[in-house]
Design a protein around this motif. Structure first.
Motif, PDB file in Angstrom:
ATOM      1  N   SER A   1      37.375  40.191  -2.695  1.00  0.00           N
ATOM      2  CA  SER A   1      36.342  39.249  -3.103  1.00  0.00           C
ATOM      3  C   SER A   1      36.191  39.228  -4.624  1.00  0.00           C
ATOM      4  O   SER A   1      36.103  38.163  -5.244  1.00  0.00           O
ATOM      5  CB  SER A   1      35.013  39.621  -2.443  1.00  0.00           C
ATOM      6  OG  SER A   1      33.967  38.806  -2.912  1.00  0.00           O
TER       7      SER A   1
ATOM      8  N   LEU B   1      39.076  36.281  -1.671  1.00  0.00           N
ATOM      9  CA  LEU B   1      38.097  36.020  -0.627  1.00  0.00           C
ATOM     10  C   LEU B   1      36.785  35.597  -1.276  1.00  0.00           C
ATOM     11  O   LEU B   1      36.562  35.859  -2.462  1.00  0.00           O
ATOM     12  CB  LEU B   1      37.844  37.274   0.219  1.00  0.00           C
ATOM     13  CG  LEU B   1      39.026  37.868   0.993  1.00  0.00           C
ATOM     14  CD1 LEU B   1      38.636  39.223   1.559  1.00  0.00           C
ATOM     15  CD2 LEU B   1      39.480  36.933   2.098  1.00  0.00           C
TER      16      LEU B   1
ATOM     17  N   TYR C   1      32.694  37.484   4.908  1.00  0.00           N
ATOM     18  CA  TYR C   1      33.776  37.094   4.011  1.00  0.00           C
ATOM     19  C   TYR C   1      34.459  35.847   4.570  1.00  0.00           C
ATOM     20  O   TYR C   1      34.533  35.657   5.790  1.00  0.00           O
ATOM     21  CB  TYR C   1      34.804  38.225   3.884  1.00  0.00           C
ATOM     22  CG  TYR C   1      34.208  39.538   3.444  1.00  0.00           C
ATOM     23  CD1 TYR C   1      34.125  39.880   2.094  1.00  0.00           C
ATOM     24  CD2 TYR C   1      33.712  40.439   4.393  1.00  0.00           C
ATOM     25  CE1 TYR C   1      33.573  41.089   1.701  1.00  0.00           C
ATOM     26  CE2 TYR C   1      33.157  41.643   4.001  1.00  0.00           C
ATOM     27  CZ  TYR C   1      33.084  41.964   2.660  1.00  0.00           C
ATOM     28  OH  TYR C   1      32.528  43.150   2.265  1.00  0.00           O
TER      29      TYR C   1
ATOM     30  N   ASN D   1      37.846  32.799   3.648  1.00  0.00           N
ATOM     31  CA  ASN D   1      38.995  32.444   2.825  1.00  0.00           C
ATOM     32  C   ASN D   1      38.578  31.493   1.718  1.00  0.00           C
ATOM     33  O   ASN D   1      37.663  30.682   1.880  1.00  0.00           O
ATOM     34  CB  ASN D   1      40.077  31.767   3.672  1.00  0.00           C
ATOM     35  CG  ASN D   1      40.808  32.735   4.573  1.00  0.00           C
ATOM     36  OD1 ASN D   1      40.982  33.901   4.220  1.00  0.00           O
ATOM     37  ND2 ASN D   1      41.235  32.270   5.740  1.00  0.00           N
TER      38      ASN D   1
END
Length: 350
Positions: A80, A85, A92, A94
């Motif tokens: 992330s 992400l 979370y 895509n």
């Protein structure tokens, strides 16, 4: 303090912006290799696929993937932070970059290429060895692991069927009837040419193992009647057939040394019609084989995994064409999104 001599404030040199900038560049480049491992690990563990349907939290992903929650969470947090992400509270999802190129079936899918690049990540770890010895540390064309060849061929499919497909816009094949695709790999380019030029037949040659994927791909495009596959070791055998309008050599010459390149071009001339074309597609560097950063890195990759491999220059390729009897050589660049370009030579007319 404890025997350690403290520096007086006057002894501490002021920060030099140039030095700081240089440090940031070096650290950034080194840490870039770590970032690549995070991306590859997220992909190989199946995280992106598990997020295909939408945001998921750590416990859900841990259960689905069979991974320890604590270590997986640390990976997800880093992913992330690096932008692979997006985090939404405790879930979370895509981002556009991963969903458009790392989900199987996506238009720009690069998953197979990422698997191949993951292998080459380890090859680059032996760069010092290759430079010291002046030779490749492995042979991608004769891998000990049979899955290596599968990764190689499928990785080439990922590139060729998306960005590589623009070659049909830069190579005029109107009026051409028979093309020989040497070192065809998965057969993607032969299929592209046949689809774009209904009057064109293609003969695609490579080693038997490579043709397994080519047969599958050509069949999936419904082109079995116009793309003929033929097993051939193009380094040790003459090319099959005669009287071709075009011989296409895509990403073949960088795997070979100078003498082998000259031999491949001679074989190409021998099977061409009068006025026929030889077309070399490659990631050419500038004078001496060097060029863009990517081409330079690819040159080192060629050193690592192809005995005798090298990113040859446009000038060298044109010169070799002239030495083997071709005339009217030309260099044709493609779009800025394509690191490849074309060198074309013509067999003199009788």
């Amino acid at each position: 303090m404890g025997g350690v001599t403290e520096l007086a404030q006057s002894d501490v040199p002021p920060l030099d912006k140039k030095v700081v900038s240089a440090q940031l560049q070096v650290v950034g480049d080194v840490v870039g290799a770590w970032k690549a491992q995070v991306l590859m690990t997220l992909f190989r563990l199946g995280v992106f696929e598990e997020l295909r349907e939408g945001p998921r939290n750590g416990p859900f992903l841990s259960s689905r993937l069979g991974l320890p929650l604590e270590s997986l969470t640390r990976l997800l947090e880093c992913g992330s932070d690096l932008g692979y992400l997006k985090k939404l509270e405790d879930r979370y999802e895509n981002v556009e970059a991963t969903s458009s190129v790392l989900l199987e079936g996506s238009a720009g899918y690069l998953g197979n290429w990422l698997n191949l690049a993951s292998r080459w990540y380890h090859s680059f770890g032996r760069l010092e060895e290759a430079v010291r010895q002046g030779k490749a540390v492995e042979n991608a064309n004769e891998p000990e692991d049979s899955s290596y060849r599968d990764d190689f061929v499928r990785g080439m499919i990922d590139f060729a069927r998306y960005r590589g497909r623009e070659v049909v816009d830069y190579l005029d094949l109107d009026g051409k009837h028979h093309l020989l695709d040497v070192g065809c790999g998965p057969g993607v380019y032969s299929a592209l040419f046949a689809e774009h030029h209904p009057e064109l037949r293609c003969t695609a040659v490579d080693l038997p193992d490579a043709l397994v994927s080519a047969e599958e791909y050509v069949r999936s495009r419904g082109l079995e009647d116009r793309v003929r596959l033929e097993a051939c070791d193009y380094l040790t055998s003459e090319f099959p057939g005669k009287e071709y309008d075009v011989v296409f050599l895509s990403h073949v010459l960088h795997q070979q040394n100078r003498e082998e390149c000259l031999d491949l071009l001679r074989k190409s001339r021998d099977v061409l019609k009068s006025g026929g074309l030889v077309v070399v597609q490659a990631m050419f560097g500038e004078e001496g084989g060097w060029g863009s950063k990517y081409a330079s890195l690819h040159d080192l990759l060629s050193l690592l995994v192809f005995p005798g491999g090298k990113n040859h220059s446009v000038a060298d390729t044109m010169h070799w064409m002239e030495l083997t009897g071709f005339r009217n050589t030309a260099h044709r660049k493609m779009s800025v999104f394509n690191s490849n370009s074309l060198v074309i030579g013509e067999k003199p007319r009788n």
